[in-house]
Design an enzyme around this catalytic site. Structure first.
Site, PDB file in Angstrom:
ATOM      1  CG  HIS A  61      -0.401   0.031   2.518  1.00  0.00           C
ATOM      2  ND1 HIS A  61       0.090  -1.094   3.124  1.00  0.00           N
ATOM      3  CD2 HIS A  61      -0.223   1.034   3.399  1.00  0.00           C
ATOM      4  CE1 HIS A  61       0.544  -0.784   4.330  1.00  0.00           C
ATOM      5  NE2 HIS A  61       0.374   0.503   4.518  1.00  0.00           N
ATOM      6  CG  HIS A  63       0.304   5.181   4.544  1.00  0.00           C
ATOM      7  ND1 HIS A  63      -0.731   5.558   5.351  1.00  0.00           N
ATOM      8  CD2 HIS A  63       0.433   3.846   4.686  1.00  0.00           C
ATOM      9  CE1 HIS A  63      -1.201   4.495   5.966  1.00  0.00           C
ATOM     10  NE2 HIS A  63      -0.510   3.445   5.572  1.00  0.00           N
ATOM     11  CE1 TYR A 125      -0.113   4.199  11.308  1.00  0.00           C
ATOM     12  CE2 TYR A 125      -0.740   5.379   9.318  1.00  0.00           C
ATOM     13  CZ  TYR A 125      -0.731   4.218  10.074  1.00  0.00           C
ATOM     14  OH  TYR A 125      -1.321   3.093   9.593  1.00  0.00           O
ATOM     15  CD  GLN A 129       3.055   3.049   6.896  1.00  0.00           C
ATOM     16  OE1 GLN A 129       1.924   2.752   7.212  1.00  0.00           O
ATOM     17  NE2 GLN A 129       3.369   3.547   5.727  1.00  0.00           N
TER      18      GLN A 129
END
Length: 140
Positions: A61, A63, A125, A129
């Site tokens: 993914h 971000h 974050y 992460q």
């Protein structure tokens, strides 16, 4: 004091935390593609007058913390970035010679939330992460 951006008739600071995944959540963002994808995403954001302020590519993914002017819809910007990046990836890594429409590298949809006053929490974050098990919650 915040550093607001300006348009002709407005001052603004619109930042969004956006997450999306590759098709079937396959772990496809690695190696040379990972290095190339960062450049692609930044260039495409600049084309829409946006700025990716923070970003991190996980194997399955993406971000980003993106600043989008209020004259653009978040859905249009994310759709543009996902669509154009899928075409560029297909040309460079999957041997496509022409600009095919309908390339399916990314899954449909995305997650987006406004950042507001929690910008530093979201930045931390996104950056940490992989090494941290903290959640995006200002109460913890």
């Amino acid at each position: 004091m915040k550093n607001y951006k300006s348009l002709r008739h407005s001052k603004w600071d619109c930042k969004y935390h956006v997450v999306w995944i590759p098709k079937y959540r396959k772990k496809r963002t690695y190696g040379e593609l990972r290095r190339y994808l960062g450049e692609i995403l930044h260039d495409l954001a600049r084309q829409t007058e946006c700025v990716i302020e923070e970003g991190h590519l996980m194997p399955d993914h993406v971000h980003i913390l993106i600043s989008i002017p209020p004259k653009y819809a978040v859905s249009k910007v994310v759709g543009f970035i996902k669509g154009k990046s899928a075409i560029m990836i297909a040309c460079r890594f999957f041997g496509r010679q022409r600009n095919f429409t309908g390339e399916k590298f990314w899954a449909r949809g995305y997650f987006a939330t406004t950042v507001g006053l929690d910008e530093q929490i979201v930045r931390n974050y996104i950056c940490h992460q992989e090494t941290s098990s903290t959640y995006l919650n200002s109460d913890t």
